[in-house]
Enzyme design. Sequence first.
Site, PDB file in Angstrom:
ATOM      1  N   CYS A  79      24.687  71.486  38.971  1.00 19.79           N
ATOM      2  CA  CYS A  79      24.699  70.866  37.644  1.00 19.79           C
ATOM      3  C   CYS A  79      25.981  71.205  36.889  1.00 19.79           C
ATOM      4  CB  CYS A  79      23.430  71.253  36.884  1.00 19.79           C
ATOM      5  SG  CYS A  79      23.115  70.171  35.483  1.00 19.79           S
ATOM      6  N   HIS A 121      19.147  69.677  40.431  1.00 20.71           N
ATOM      7  CA  HIS A 121      18.701  71.078  40.475  1.00 20.71           C
ATOM      8  C   HIS A 121      17.769  71.306  41.671  1.00 20.71           C
ATOM      9  CE1 HIS A 121      20.222  72.912  36.730  1.00 20.71           C
ATOM     10  NE2 HIS A 121      20.226  71.676  36.267  1.00 20.71           N
ATOM     11  N   GLU A 181      17.122  73.930  43.160  1.00 21.62           N
ATOM     12  CA  GLU A 181      16.372  75.200  43.033  1.00 21.62           C
ATOM     13  C   GLU A 181      15.043  74.997  42.299  1.00 21.62           C
ATOM     14  OE1 GLU A 181      18.666  74.303  41.004  1.00 21.62           O
ATOM     15  OE2 GLU A 181      18.242  75.031  38.986  1.00 21.62           O
TER      16      GLU A 181
END
Length: 241
Positions: free
Chosen positions: A110, A215, A217
Amino acid sequence: MKRQKPLIALTTSYSEEEKQIYLRIYYERVIKEAGGIPFILPLEAEKEDYLSLLSLVDGVLFTGGGDIYPFLFGEEGLKGCGNVNFYRDELEIWLFQQCFDLNKAVLGICRGLQMMNVAMGGSIYQDISSEYSRKIQIAHQQPFDFSLAVHSVNLQKDSQLATLLGQNRIRVNSVHHQGIKALADAFYGTAYALDGLCEAIEAKEKNFILGVQWHPERMYKKDKNSLLLFQAFIHACEKIK
Ligand SMILES: [Mn+2]
């Protein structure tokens, strides 16, 4: 004792109001899950000490966070620009340039991807919704759970990303209001949203210097592409060290 797993440096955010460094726990969890040792970098250290730290770690993950100070990419501050941390911006730009010169394994997420582009002379939209308008209006700031995908990205054929995922289109989440405008010459654009916005980059002629606008994660528990990306990063860190 010989260290077996790759050591992965994570950059942090900073809250001026709270005088606190912070990092969302997902970054640590996914590095651990993918087979690495998460290692949180200090936000304030001497430049030469950062170089020592870089020589100790096997890869660097530039994490998400706030906006980037507009003068760093040659622009006036525009309506729609959010809060910035100039110190973090300058530090990460310098750190990334060191990683680039050392051909260190890097993953940018990001803001990390945006910062990498700025560090190499590219620019970003300060606010996509007021500066980037297309017929199809993609929700780059999704209104629901970040573990769910919200839009697709087309992967460039033969890119590292397409190769490691074995796909030409994937679905990703989206939690950004800034985005790549002019792509720096050092990078290939390797994923594009259906409105044309660049969502992933790879450094030319480097081992593994890759950034994604989404994202992973936040998605890796449900989405195998997300975990594959981190595993490829850890694998690259192992190979390069
Ligand atoms: Mn997006």
